[in-house]
Design an enzyme around this catalytic site. Structure first.
Site, short mmCIF file in Angstrom:
data_model
loop_
_atom_site.label_atom_id
_atom_site.label_comp_id
_atom_site.label_asym_id
_atom_site.label_seq_id
_atom_site.Cartn_x
_atom_site.Cartn_y
_atom_site.Cartn_z
N ASN A 267 3.03 83.08 78.33
CA ASN A 267 1.95 82.86 77.37
C ASN A 267 2.07 83.90 76.25
OD1 ASN A 267 0.84 80.71 78.84
ND2 ASN A 267 -0.15 82.16 80.23
N ALA A 268 2.47 83.41 75.10
CA ALA A 268 2.63 84.31 73.95
C ALA A 268 1.26 84.64 73.38
CB ALA A 268 3.48 83.62 72.89
N CYS A 276 -1.21 98.97 84.47
CA CYS A 276 0.04 98.88 85.24
C CYS A 276 1.27 98.64 84.36
CB CYS A 276 -0.08 97.78 86.29
SG CYS A 276 -1.49 98.06 87.38
C1 UGA Z 1 0.32 93.47 87.22
C2 UGA Z 1 1.26 92.62 88.07
O1 UGA Z 1 1.14 91.25 87.66
C3 UGA Z 1 0.91 92.73 89.56
O2 UGA Z 1 1.84 91.99 90.34
C4 UGA Z 1 0.98 94.21 89.95
O3 UGA Z 1 0.62 94.40 91.32
C5 UGA Z 1 0.01 95.00 89.08
O4 UGA Z 1 0.37 94.84 87.69
C6 UGA Z 1 0.11 96.45 89.47
O5 UGA Z 1 1.14 97.06 89.23
O6 UGA Z 1 -0.81 96.96 90.13
P1 UGA Z 1 -2.19 93.17 86.34
O7 UGA Z 1 -1.95 94.42 85.55
O8 UGA Z 1 -3.44 93.02 87.13
O9 UGA Z 1 -1.00 92.94 87.38
O10 UGA Z 1 -2.19 91.96 85.30
P2 UGA Z 1 -1.21 90.77 84.91
O11 UGA Z 1 -1.78 89.50 85.36
O12 UGA Z 1 0.19 91.07 85.26
O13 UGA Z 1 -1.35 90.82 83.30
C7 UGA Z 1 -0.90 91.96 82.58
C8 UGA Z 1 -1.06 91.75 81.11
O14 UGA Z 1 -0.14 90.78 80.63
C9 UGA Z 1 -2.44 91.28 80.65
O15 UGA Z 1 -2.83 92.03 79.52
C10 UGA Z 1 -2.22 89.82 80.29
O16 UGA Z 1 -3.10 89.37 79.30
C11 UGA Z 1 -0.78 89.85 79.79
N1 UGA Z 1 -0.07 88.55 79.90
C12 UGA Z 1 0.14 87.98 81.12
C13 UGA Z 1 0.41 87.94 78.75
O17 UGA Z 1 0.23 88.44 77.63
N2 UGA Z 1 1.07 86.76 78.87
C14 UGA Z 1 1.30 86.16 80.07
O18 UGA Z 1 1.92 85.08 80.10
C15 UGA Z 1 0.81 86.80 81.22
#
Ligand code: UGA
Length: 449
Positions: A267-268, A276
């Site tokens: 997702n851009a 994290c």
């Molecule tokens: C992340 C990892 O996904 C977990 O597996 C890991 O356990 C965790 O870090 C950690 O190290 O504790 P989290 O930080 O909760 O989890 O969130 P994510 O769902 O990974 O999203 C991270 C960021 O990426 C968010 O700001 C989200 O908006 C962004 N994102 C995510 C995008 O911009 N595009 C996407 O397609 C997906």
């Protein structure tokens, strides 16, 4: 099993509650008295869907239902008194490893302190299990220290992969369990204790991998680096799409259909934030440098800078839409949390953009269903409005920066009656441009024509 959980942050509280749900007798320990007082009355000190219900359920002594684990509920209590961990068979260390101030490396002071202070209460045969995200080599070093103080205790590295917003489900039903255990005569008996702790998820189909310490530590940082790279890849494609007049959401759908690529994490938009991904890729680069393998991870520097460029681009796009200046303009920012279903604002892209626009003279109003208290602590100079309708009133431009359901479901016609000018910037590519444009809005997004 009697279990202790040291550190009651996002990871520790969820882990403690879920271990109790799996049928164990759990004590959670933290130095923060305010946090422990809240937990003692079954209130999570942060927003995480399903967690308050789980805490209340367990502390009321109910039997398992709804979580689908099939296990009976155990017990759960919280304390600031570390001595209370004595008598537990397994001790999980769940403290934070933030980025060191002014450096890329991880700050290990909480991990080191937790292991050092817990050692005084360990009995022969106890397991001390690291869950925090640490630089590779940490477990080996901690094991040497432990061997000197409590030779008959065993150290395991068992990284955590939960996502905020899905933390309870991810902990009760993990896709994999990684046990980092040295390959010696104790490996099988040590793994058997972990199998007992995680009996319910293992029976439910979670994969189980036994590795050495460095591999277990690297599984975690490699996974987060891959996810960050995937997001920055699609955001780099968004930059190209903007230059070429193409649509990055359609591009992601099309390449995501190749199951070697997959559509998830493509997702851009405004990019990644949180406690994290950003700090983990930086700590990983710093550690690679210490190991003399910095070249292997130089690409992560690019991943980081693509991600940071998205925030700058969002501000530029907003200024462009506002006829070249924010002065005298009211800008409504939808979202403060780093992602929906969380009140975590650590390295929140939305707040970063809001603060930049305010610095450039915009009259910024930020709204969010859960994260305003945390946002106010971090950015006290921004204006916050909890009510969505009030936040939208009189806006010269609306920026959707965190994709909460309340915002993705906004009706363009009704919203138009609240704002001063119909300008919407979709920072997460979640709105339908056609319906918004049909309602008279100027719709702009990152990576879409
Ligand atoms: C992340 C990892 O996904 C977990 O597996 C890991 O356990 C965790 O870090 C950690 O190290 O504790 P989290 O930080 O909760 O989890 O969130 P994510 O769902 O990974 O999203 C991270 C960021 O990426 C968010 O700001 C989200 O908006 C962004 N994102 C995510 C995008 O911009 N595009 C996407 O397609 C997906």
């Amino acid at each position: 099993m009697k279990i202790s959980v040291i550190g009651c942050g996002y990871l520790g509280v969820v882990h403690a509650a879920c271990m109790a749900r799996l049928g164990h007798d759990v004590v959670g320990v933290d130095v923060d008295e305010r946090k422990i007082a809240a937990l003692q009355s079954a209130a999570a000190p942060f927003y995480e869907p399903g967690l308050n219900e789980l805490l209340a359920d367990i502390q009321a002594g109910c039997t398992a239902h709804g979580a689908g684990t099939g296990a009976g509920a155990g017990s759960l209590r919280f304390t600031t008194d570390l001595e209370q961990i004595a008598g537990a068979r397994a001790h999980f260390v769940c403290v934070g490893t933030p980025q060191r101030k002014g450096e890329n490396a991880a700050d290990l002071r909480y991990v080191d302190a937790a292991f050092a202070s817990a050692a005084a209460y360990l009995a022969p045969g106890d397991l001390i299990i690291g869950k925090s995200t640490v630089p590779v080599g940490t477990a080996g070093r901690l094991a040497e220290d432990l061997h000197r103080t409590v030779p008959e205790a065993r150290l395991v590295w068992n990284p955590e992969f939960l996502r905020e917003g899905h933390a309870v489900t991810d902990t009760l039903h993990p896709d994999r369990l990684v046990y980092g255990i040295p390959d010696d005569e104790h490996r099988e008996t040590t793994a058997a204790v972990l199998d007992e702790i995680y009996a319910a998820p293992l029976a439910g189909g979670s994969a189980r991998l036994v590795t050495d310490y460095p591999t277990a530590e690297l599984v975690k940082t490699a996974a987060n680096s891959f996810l960050a790279t995937k997001i920055s890849f699609i955001n780099a494609m968004a930059e190209l799409c903007e230059a070429a007049g193409a649509d990055v959401t359609e591009l992601a759908d099309a390449i995501g259909l190749d199951d070697r690529i997959g559509r998830k994490f493509l997702n851009a938009g405004l990019g990644f934030g949180g406690g994290c991904l950003p700090k983990d890729i930086r700590a990983f680069m710093a550690r690679a440098g210490e190991l003399g393998a910095d070249q292997a991870l130089t690409f992560l520097r690019e991943v980081d800078s693509i991600n940071m460029r998205r925030r700058i681009r969002m501000v530029e796009l907003a200024r462009e839409v506002c006829d070249g200046s924010f002065l005298g303009k009211t800008i409504t920012v939808l979202g403060a949390a780093f992602k929906p279903e969380s009140d975590d604002v650590r390295d929140s892209p939305a707040l970063n953009v809001a603060a930049q626009i305010q610095l450039q003279g915009g009259n910024v109003v930020v709204t969010d269903p859960q994260a305003l208290t945390n946002a106010e602590q971090r950015y006290p100079d921004l204006r916050y409005e909890p009510d969505l309708q009030f936040a939208l009133a009189g806006a010269d431009a609306v920026l959707l920066l965190t994709e909460w359901g309340d915002y993705t479901g906004l009706d363009p016609e009704k919203t138009a009656t609240l704002v001063r000018a119909r300008r919407i910037l979709d920072g997460r590519n979640v709105l339908d441009p056609t319906t918004w444009r049909a309602a008279g809005w100027t719709y702009r997004a990152l990576g879409r024509p």
